[in-house]
Design a protein around this motif. Structure first.
Motif, PDB file in Angstrom:
ATOM      1  N   ASP A   1      12.377  30.216 -42.135  1.00  0.00           N
ATOM      2  CA  ASP A   1      11.904  28.885 -41.966  1.00  0.00           C
ATOM      3  C   ASP A   1      12.917  28.114 -41.133  1.00  0.00           C
ATOM      4  O   ASP A   1      13.212  27.220 -41.228  1.00  0.00           O
ATOM      5  CB  ASP A   1      11.812  28.170 -43.398  1.00  0.00           C
ATOM      6  CG  ASP A   1      13.153  28.440 -44.284  1.00  0.00           C
ATOM      7  OD1 ASP A   1      13.817  29.071 -43.611  1.00  0.00           O
ATOM      8  OD2 ASP A   1      13.438  27.781 -45.151  1.00  0.00           O
TER       9      ASP A   1
ATOM     10  N   SER B   1      14.816  32.932 -45.965  1.00  0.00           N
ATOM     11  CA  SER B   1      15.177  31.764 -44.955  1.00  0.00           C
ATOM     12  C   SER B   1      16.586  32.447 -44.418  1.00  0.00           C
ATOM     13  O   SER B   1      16.592  31.789 -43.331  1.00  0.00           O
ATOM     14  CB  SER B   1      15.470  30.675 -45.943  1.00  0.00           C
ATOM     15  OG  SER B   1      16.200  29.701 -45.273  1.00  0.00           O
TER      16      SER B   1
ATOM     17  N   ARG C   1      13.099  33.997 -51.284  1.00  0.00           N
ATOM     18  CA  ARG C   1      13.010  32.788 -50.558  1.00  0.00           C
ATOM     19  C   ARG C   1      14.341  32.501 -49.771  1.00  0.00           C
ATOM     20  O   ARG C   1      14.428  32.470 -48.501  1.00  0.00           O
ATOM     21  CB  ARG C   1      12.656  31.630 -51.342  1.00  0.00           C
ATOM     22  CG  ARG C   1      12.132  30.355 -50.408  1.00  0.00           C
ATOM     23  CD  ARG C   1      12.068  29.162 -51.123  1.00  0.00           C
ATOM     24  NE  ARG C   1      11.437  29.303 -52.307  1.00  0.00           N
ATOM     25  CZ  ARG C   1      11.847  28.595 -53.546  1.00  0.00           C
ATOM     26  NH1 ARG C   1      12.790  27.666 -53.561  1.00  0.00           N
ATOM     27  NH2 ARG C   1      11.370  28.890 -54.718  1.00  0.00           N
ATOM     28  N   TYR C   2      15.556  32.441 -50.602  1.00  0.00           N
ATOM     29  CA  TYR C   2      16.889  32.575 -49.960  1.00  0.00           C
ATOM     30  C   TYR C   2      17.016  33.877 -49.092  1.00  0.00           C
ATOM     31  O   TYR C   2      17.578  33.246 -47.868  1.00  0.00           O
ATOM     32  CB  TYR C   2      17.818  32.634 -50.882  1.00  0.00           C
ATOM     33  CG  TYR C   2      19.186  32.516 -50.746  1.00  0.00           C
ATOM     34  CD1 TYR C   2      19.917  31.254 -50.459  1.00  0.00           C
ATOM     35  CD2 TYR C   2      19.933  33.667 -50.414  1.00  0.00           C
ATOM     36  CE1 TYR C   2      21.133  31.142 -50.012  1.00  0.00           C
ATOM     37  CE2 TYR C   2      21.134  33.687 -49.991  1.00  0.00           C
ATOM     38  CZ  TYR C   2      21.930  32.444 -49.752  1.00  0.00           C
ATOM     39  OH  TYR C   2      23.201  32.295 -49.508  1.00  0.00           O
TER      40      TYR C   2
ATOM     41  N   ARG D   1      14.219  20.226 -47.076  1.00  0.00           N
ATOM     42  CA  ARG D   1      12.938  20.211 -48.024  1.00  0.00           C
ATOM     43  C   ARG D   1      11.603  19.995 -47.384  1.00  0.00           C
ATOM     44  O   ARG D   1      10.660  20.661 -47.718  1.00  0.00           O
ATOM     45  CB  ARG D   1      13.143  19.312 -49.433  1.00  0.00           C
ATOM     46  CG  ARG D   1      11.814  19.521 -50.392  1.00  0.00           C
ATOM     47  CD  ARG D   1      11.726  18.392 -51.678  1.00  0.00           C
ATOM     48  NE  ARG D   1      13.244  18.492 -52.413  1.00  0.00           N
ATOM     49  CZ  ARG D   1      13.301  19.481 -53.522  1.00  0.00           C
ATOM     50  NH1 ARG D   1      12.230  20.133 -53.790  1.00  0.00           N
ATOM     51  NH2 ARG D   1      14.487  19.255 -54.187  1.00  0.00           N
TER      52      ARG D   1
ATOM     53  N   ALA E   1      16.093  26.781 -43.179  1.00  0.00           N
ATOM     54  CA  ALA E   1      15.943  25.448 -43.891  1.00  0.00           C
ATOM     55  C   ALA E   1      16.307  25.626 -45.552  1.00  0.00           C
ATOM     56  O   ALA E   1      17.163  25.036 -45.940  1.00  0.00           O
ATOM     57  CB  ALA E   1      14.704  24.781 -43.834  1.00  0.00           C
ATOM     58  N   TYR E   2      15.710  26.564 -45.949  1.00  0.00           N
ATOM     59  CA  TYR E   2      15.878  27.048 -47.501  1.00  0.00           C
ATOM     60  C   TYR E   2      17.454  27.293 -47.704  1.00  0.00           C
ATOM     61  O   TYR E   2      18.132  27.015 -48.736  1.00  0.00           O
ATOM     62  CB  TYR E   2      15.045  27.807 -48.232  1.00  0.00           C
ATOM     63  CG  TYR E   2      15.176  27.803 -49.786  1.00  0.00           C
ATOM     64  CD1 TYR E   2      14.947  26.628 -50.573  1.00  0.00           C
ATOM     65  CD2 TYR E   2      15.971  28.666 -50.222  1.00  0.00           C
ATOM     66  CE1 TYR E   2      15.399  26.571 -51.914  1.00  0.00           C
ATOM     67  CE2 TYR E   2      16.226  28.732 -51.688  1.00  0.00           C
ATOM     68  CZ  TYR E   2      15.941  27.670 -52.463  1.00  0.00           C
ATOM     69  OH  TYR E   2      16.105  27.689 -53.802  1.00  0.00           O
ATOM     70  N   HIS E   3      18.047  28.224 -46.982  1.00  0.00           N
ATOM     71  CA  HIS E   3      19.122  28.810 -47.114  1.00  0.00           C
ATOM     72  C   HIS E   3      20.279  27.428 -47.006  1.00  0.00           C
ATOM     73  O   HIS E   3      21.191  27.412 -47.785  1.00  0.00           O
ATOM     74  CB  HIS E   3      19.391  29.692 -45.847  1.00  0.00           C
ATOM     75  CG  HIS E   3      20.768  30.387 -45.879  1.00  0.00           C
ATOM     76  ND1 HIS E   3      21.922  30.040 -45.502  1.00  0.00           N
ATOM     77  CD2 HIS E   3      20.987  31.655 -45.987  1.00  0.00           C
ATOM     78  CE1 HIS E   3      22.736  30.713 -45.445  1.00  0.00           C
ATOM     79  NE2 HIS E   3      22.501  31.750 -46.143  1.00  0.00           N
TER      80      HIS E   3
ATOM     81  N   TRP F   1      11.021  23.598 -45.760  1.00  0.00           N
ATOM     82  CA  TRP F   1      10.690  24.869 -46.311  1.00  0.00           C
ATOM     83  C   TRP F   1       9.602  24.545 -47.414  1.00  0.00           C
ATOM     84  O   TRP F   1       8.871  25.745 -47.654  1.00  0.00           O
ATOM     85  CB  TRP F   1      11.998  25.335 -47.021  1.00  0.00           C
ATOM     86  CG  TRP F   1      12.564  24.617 -48.198  1.00  0.00           C
ATOM     87  CD1 TRP F   1      13.732  23.887 -48.074  1.00  0.00           C
ATOM     88  CD2 TRP F   1      12.235  24.569 -49.346  1.00  0.00           C
ATOM     89  NE1 TRP F   1      14.084  23.134 -49.130  1.00  0.00           N
ATOM     90  CE2 TRP F   1      13.271  23.721 -50.044  1.00  0.00           C
ATOM     91  CE3 TRP F   1      11.189  25.205 -50.325  1.00  0.00           C
ATOM     92  CZ2 TRP F   1      13.060  23.378 -51.804  1.00  0.00           C
ATOM     93  CZ3 TRP F   1      11.220  24.677 -51.729  1.00  0.00           C
ATOM     94  CH2 TRP F   1      12.125  24.052 -52.189  1.00  0.00           C
ATOM     95  N   GLU F   2       9.448  23.398 -48.158  1.00  0.00           N
ATOM     96  CA  GLU F   2       8.656  23.270 -49.253  1.00  0.00           C
ATOM     97  C   GLU F   2       7.163  23.754 -48.640  1.00  0.00           C
ATOM     98  O   GLU F   2       6.370  24.278 -49.589  1.00  0.00           O
ATOM     99  CB  GLU F   2       8.771  22.076 -49.777  1.00  0.00           C
ATOM    100  CG  GLU F   2       8.106  22.166 -51.181  1.00  0.00           C
ATOM    101  CD  GLU F   2       8.522  20.888 -51.940  1.00  0.00           C
ATOM    102  OE1 GLU F   2       8.930  20.794 -53.168  1.00  0.00           O
ATOM    103  OE2 GLU F   2       8.540  19.747 -51.567  1.00  0.00           O
TER     104      GLU F   2
ATOM    105  N   LEU G   1       6.525  31.490 -47.191  1.00  0.00           N
ATOM    106  CA  LEU G   1       7.849  31.545 -47.592  1.00  0.00           C
ATOM    107  C   LEU G   1       7.633  31.972 -49.110  1.00  0.00           C
ATOM    108  O   LEU G   1       6.860  31.494 -49.761  1.00  0.00           O
ATOM    109  CB  LEU G   1       8.703  30.350 -47.477  1.00  0.00           C
ATOM    110  CG  LEU G   1      10.147  30.580 -47.489  1.00  0.00           C
ATOM    111  CD1 LEU G   1      10.722  30.989 -46.376  1.00  0.00           C
ATOM    112  CD2 LEU G   1      10.771  29.117 -47.539  1.00  0.00           C
TER     113      LEU G   1
END
Length: 748
Positions: free
Chosen positions: A526, A521, A517-518, A498, A529-531, A501-502, A510
């Motif tokens: 990123d 990612s 976002r998915y 987090r 990271a979010y993936h 990606w946040e 992102l």
């Protein structure tokens, strides 16, 4: 590689802590900044939002080591007038210690929550001695002397103090030569003290430097700390990682114990080596008296290491070698749904062995009578050892028998809870960089190692029946103690991801919509990271499963979601969904994790389509069947027609009955068969029926169900194989007894 650290991100309230004492004329004191610039708020909310690295005035959460801890009980009162802007406070002790940062993250206070990892120990130390932190509130977390489950919340002592001085350590002042060091001293209030030891040596600790101005009472602060679902004691109160140089390992004639090799100087502490490449070797003990009495595992590892050093390929084929070096299979290399990963060269891999070090339990963990406490610390520290490993080896050659006469192979290794714990630690700490090397060839034959990419390990390995807590343990206490270890690993991984990606969502780098976002990612926007974050969130039910029965999870979900809109909003927000109503992909997510409470809310309250097809052609029913979530399968089938049960995806031609059979979910398969699923449905890509799928994966119960439902044994798949022949190919990789058992299923 994403830097994963055990960081507990707790924002401490300034008002809950003691007021600032009268400053002395020392380095980095309050006199270095204008009092008017400080005022009552240490860090006012930004407008515009600053860069969290360039601007130091934000909370730092950092994990590392402490030494030279000294606590002097000395009560005193500080009058409100002694320091401008402060209120009166009572202090009960002085505290001083040295801190050696290992991993640090800086992030803003509410509502921004921007975060950035500070790269490099020296840079972390420089950030911590900045004058921006003068007289801040700091929480020091240090391990207690014992970490038994009966102590619960007392696993770590929390000493909240007001900084008086913070500076770089002087020459000769450090207990860890060569490592950046920050010296702290300050005052501790009576209300928040919790001293558990006075320690001149080096021990694991964490610091949280406060900049929050929210008003919390002391009781609220304590509840906040108590309610954080992470217990750090089990893995952080660690025993050092001991390892042996590969060259010395190759010279061994038999495995020797930790104590024997320590006396001979053949094992060393990794923290005293310069960037060692650790080869972590996981295996199953063959005898209760000695892990490898005939040296079959030792000889296997020595032969494999020698081949790698000579530059020979140890993998089964070029595709497997490419999967190990790239971190993904060639079949997924053109897909957008690929986790970005760092590729390795064979030369890098070769050096990590030839110049590397070996961790193996018998010589890395204390073994002698009287060392039970140290042994327990070492065993519960195994996840942190895995996190430091360059290579993770699973030594399970075929043809080995335990002293009881039972087989000892990959399947029996996978049944053991501690072996599963090692594998899970690899996934949660290394993710796409953790590429296990499975040695499953027959004794005496050339190595033909296999591996799995992170994506495949998620889909194939994260099933309830393969979860850590559903594995076999020699002692019930081991199983119970691992709850805390798993929880710490899991939440540390989520927090670290987090923090990557946040901030990119907040800055617009992102996409804010969750599904966009998915995808971004997965394409590397990123670093994946979010993936990874979303995949880990999706695996929550399987990681924490302590029973193989999926229906056992429903009380867990219902406890987290009481059916109210506010509860659902809060739950989704914590998982990265900012929009309301949420993205429709959450229906597929609920199907993956088996969250019937969320799925029912989305269908019944928000009107989501129960038969919606995602970009891969999968419906919630297909997904639920794939993961064995029988509660959702039952809910969906009862609300749809027969055509929905018979649906298969346009591309690969996956069906609910087929994926349930492939993954061994016999209860889900049984329900689908009762619901008139087609037992002869074939996949589009390989023309396999559900019976082919079950046979190719050795799923005995599913084979029985499908044969009982009349599935044809004469049907051939696209490669010309019958189900019996596929079962034979699967059995060829197994021991005699299992091979015979599978063959007999098709004899009638």
């Amino acid at each position: 590689m994403l830097k994963i650290a055990s960081l507990l991100l707790v924002a401490l309230s300034a008002s809950a802590l003691p007021a600032e004492p009268t400053p002395r004329a020392q380095a980095n004191t309050v006199h270095d900044v204008k009092p008017a610039a400080r005022g009552l708020a240490f860090a006012p909310k930004p407008s515009p939002v600053p860069d969290v690295v360039d601007d130091p005035a934000w909370l730092i959460a950092t994990s590392g080591f402490c030494s030279n801890l000294n606590v002097v009980m000395k009560e005193r009162d500080v009058e409100a007038s002694e320091t401008e802007g402060d209120t009166a406070a009572h202090f009960m002790a002085d505290i001083s210690f040295n801190y050696y940062p290992q991993t640090a993250v800086k992030f803003t206070d509410f509502p921004h929550h921007l975060a950035k990892t500070i790269e490099g120990d020296a840079a972390e130390a420089d950030a911590l001695v900045s004058s921006a932190w003068d007289h801040k509130n700091i929480a020091l977390l240090e391990p207690t002397s014992t970490c038994g489950p009966e102590q619960g919340d007392q696993a770590w002592g929390i000493s909240v103090f007001k900084v008086e001085e913070h500076r770089h350590c002087s020459d000769g002042e450090t207990a860890w030569d060569g490592h950046p060091c920050v010296h702290y001293s300050g005052y501790v209030s009576a209300a928040t003290s919790n001293f558990v030891n006075v320690n001149e040596g080096r021990f694991v600790c964490q610091l949280f430097v406060d900049s929050n101005t929210d008003k919390l009472s002391e009781d609220a602060l304590r509840r906040q700390l108590k309610d954080v679902p992470i217990v750090l004691c089990k893995t952080m109160a660690s025993f050092p990682l001991y390892c042996m140089r590969v060259g010395d390992f190759l010279a061994l004639e038999t495995l020797r114990s930790h104590e024997d090799l320590l006396v001979k100087g053949l094992i060393m502490r990794a923290d005293r080596l310069e960037a060692p490449s650790i080869n972590f070797v996981s295996h199953q003990w063959i005898s209760t008296r000695h892990p490898d009495p005939d040296s079959v595992h030792l000889r296997t590892m020595q032969e494999v290491f020698r081949r790698v050093i000579r530059g020979e390929n140890i993998f089964a084929d070029d595709d497997v070698a490419a999967k190990f070096l790239t971190g993904r299979s060639r079949a997924r290399s053109s897909s957008s749904d690929v986790l970005t990963t760092r590729e390795r060269t064979f030369e890098e891999f070769q050096r990590s062995v030839s110049e590397g070090w070996v961790w193996l339990d018998y010589f890395s963990v204390p073994q002698k009578a009287g060392a039970e406490e140290e042994q327990a610390k070492a065993i519960t520290s195994i996840p942190t050892y895995v996190a430091q490993a360059s290579n993770f080896w699973v030594c399970t050659p075929l043809g080995v028998r335990r002293e009881s006469g039972h087989q000892c192979n990959f399947d029996t290794w996978l049944m053991r809870g501690w072996c599963r714990m090692e594998a899970l630690a690899l996934d949660l700490t290394r993710m796409s960089e953790g590429r296990p090397i499975y040695l499953t060839h027959h004794l005496g034959e050339e190595p033909s190692a296999s591996t799995q990419c992170f994506h495949d390990r998620l889909n194939l390995g994260w099933q309830r029946r393969k979860a850590v807590l559903t594995g076999d343990f020699a002692r019930l206490s081991d199983r119970e103690g691992l709850h805390a270890v798993i929880r710490e690993l899991y939440h540390s991984a989520l927090d670290s991801l987090r923090s990557v990606w946040e901030p990119l969502v907040e800055s617009g780098e992102l996409p804010r919509p969750m599904w966009e976002r998915y995808i971004a990612s997965a394409d590397g926007a990123d670093g994946g990271a979010y993936h990874s974050f979303f995949l880990l969130v999706g695996a929550e039910a399987y990681i924490f499963a302590d029973l193989a029965d999926e229906e056992h999870d429903q009380s867990y979900w219902e406890g987290a979601l009481d059916g109210s809109e506010d509860a659902v909003k809060a739950w989704l927000l914590h998982r990265g969904e900012y929009a309301w109503p949420p993205d429709e992909c959450w229906a597929w997510y609920a199907a993956i994790v088996g969250n019937l409470a969320l799925f029912r809310f989305l269908i019944e309250e928000l009107g989501f389509d129960i038969g919606a097809v995602n970009k891969y052609g999968m419906t919630p029913l297909t997904i639920s069947a794939n993961w064995g979530n029988i509660s959702l399968v039952r809910y969906i089938v009862e609300r749809t027609d027969a055509a929905h049960v018979l649906y298969k995806t346009p591309g690969l031609g996956l069906s609910a009955v087929g994926v349930a059979a492939k993954n061994g979910h016999h209860r889900t398969l049984s329900f689908l068969l009762q619901s008139k699923a087609d037992v002869e449905v074939t996949r589009n890509d390989n023309q396999r029926t559900p019976l082919h799928e079950a046979a190719a994966n050795g799923n005995e119960e599913c084979i029985r169900l499908l044969l009982g439902a009349g599935s044809s044994t004469a049907a051939r798949d696209g490669a010309g194989f019958t189900a019996a022949e596929l079962a034979g190919k699967y059995g060829a990789m197994k021991e005699d007894a299992e091979r015979v058992k599978l063959a007999r299923l098709f004899e009638c």
